[in-house]
Write an enzyme that holds these catalytic residues in place. Structure first.
Site, PDB file in Angstrom:
ATOM      1  CG  ASP A 108      -1.886  -1.121   1.247  1.00  6.30           C
ATOM      2  OD1 ASP A 108      -2.190  -1.635   0.163  1.00  6.30           O
ATOM      3  OD2 ASP A 108      -2.348  -1.483   2.346  1.00  6.30           O
TER       4      ASP A 108
HETATM    5  N1  URA Z   1      -1.461  -6.168   3.505  1.00  8.66           N
HETATM    6  C1  URA Z   1      -1.905  -4.900   3.557  1.00  8.66           C
HETATM    7  O1  URA Z   1      -2.921  -4.614   4.162  1.00  8.66           O
HETATM    8  N2  URA Z   1      -1.213  -3.956   2.921  1.00  8.66           N
HETATM    9  C2  URA Z   1      -0.055  -4.209   2.257  1.00  8.66           C
HETATM   10  O2  URA Z   1       0.544  -3.289   1.708  1.00  8.66           O
HETATM   11  C3  URA Z   1       0.415  -5.530   2.219  1.00  8.66           C
HETATM   12  C4  URA Z   1      -0.311  -6.500   2.855  1.00  8.66           C
END
Ligand code: URA
Length: 235
Positions: A108
């Protein structure tokens, strides 16, 4: 080294040096050499490992594979409409390689840590396919105390996320403090870590990926990258 022969103009565009239409001008200026000899004919087939561009060996001739320490604030998308992308932090030439360089899975925008990048679709598939169950280790801070029984719940394989027909695969949770933990997943559903903790009343406020398979981020500084061998991630 497996022999790899490409036309001169194809080679320059495949590895992101210039477009095929610009290749003729590059060749005229003697920028591509084979064993030190400038190549003029765009149609001449060349052994890539014996070529140099501007005096330097062709970059990642057998496919690009690097690890990158993703900083917060950058998306893994190629689209700029969601803000700055990780590709702005990487060499410009990689954006012109064909096949294009992509991340193997995503983090993310606000997450940090280990990201793999490649131009080999087969490697993306092998490391992201749920069938291969490649473990990924995350460090997490949350905004509320972790409830009792969470380790058992995450390990049970019974946790259902909203809107998903199948429960999450068993995941290994290690508690580091009342609001801090490590979580190892063998699957990669959309926002999975945030949704797993969020479903138990613990919004994630920091998310960092430390490891993919046997490959650890180690002391690679934030924003930096380094080439890795396919064998380091079990490819
Ligand atoms: N899980 C998440 O919620 N975000 C990420 O970036 C990776 C795994």
């Amino acid at each position: 080294m497996t022999p790899l022969r490409l036309r001169a103009d194809q080679l320059l565009s495949r590895y992101g040096y210039c477009s095929r239409s610009e290749a003729r001008a590059w060749l005229r200026r003697g920028r591509l050499t084979l064993c030190g000899e400038p190549i003029q004919d765009p149609a001449q087939r060349l052994e890539v490992h014996q070529c140099a561009v501007d005096g330097r060996p062709v970059e990642f001739p057998d496919g690009l594979l690097v690890m990158f320490h993703k900083p917060a604030g950058f998306t893994c998308s190629h689209e700029e409409r969601d803000g700055p992308t990780i590709y702005e932090r990487l060499p410009l030439q990689w954006s012109s390689r064909n096949p294009p360089v992509t991340s193997i899975g995503r983090l993310d925008k606000d997450a940090t840590g280990l990201l793999l990048l490649t131009d080999q679709g087969e490697w993306v598939h092998q490391l992201t396919s749920p069938r291969h169950k490649v473990p990924k280790l995350y460090e997490v801070d949350v905004a509320a105390d972790l409830p009792p029984g969470l380790t058992e719940l995450f390990a049970s394989g019974t946790l259902h996320l909203d809107g998903e027909p199948k429960p999450c695969q068993p995941a290994r949770l290690e508690l580091l403090g009342p609001r801090q933990a490590r979580l190892e997943l063998t699957e990669g559903r959309y926002h999975q870590v945030k949704r797993m903790f969020g479903s138990q009343g613990c919004p994630v406020i920091r998310l960092h990926r430390k490891r993919i398979g046997a490959l650890d981020l180690g002391d690679l500084e934030v924003g930096n990258w380094r080439p890795i061998q396919a064998t380091e991630v079990g490819l």
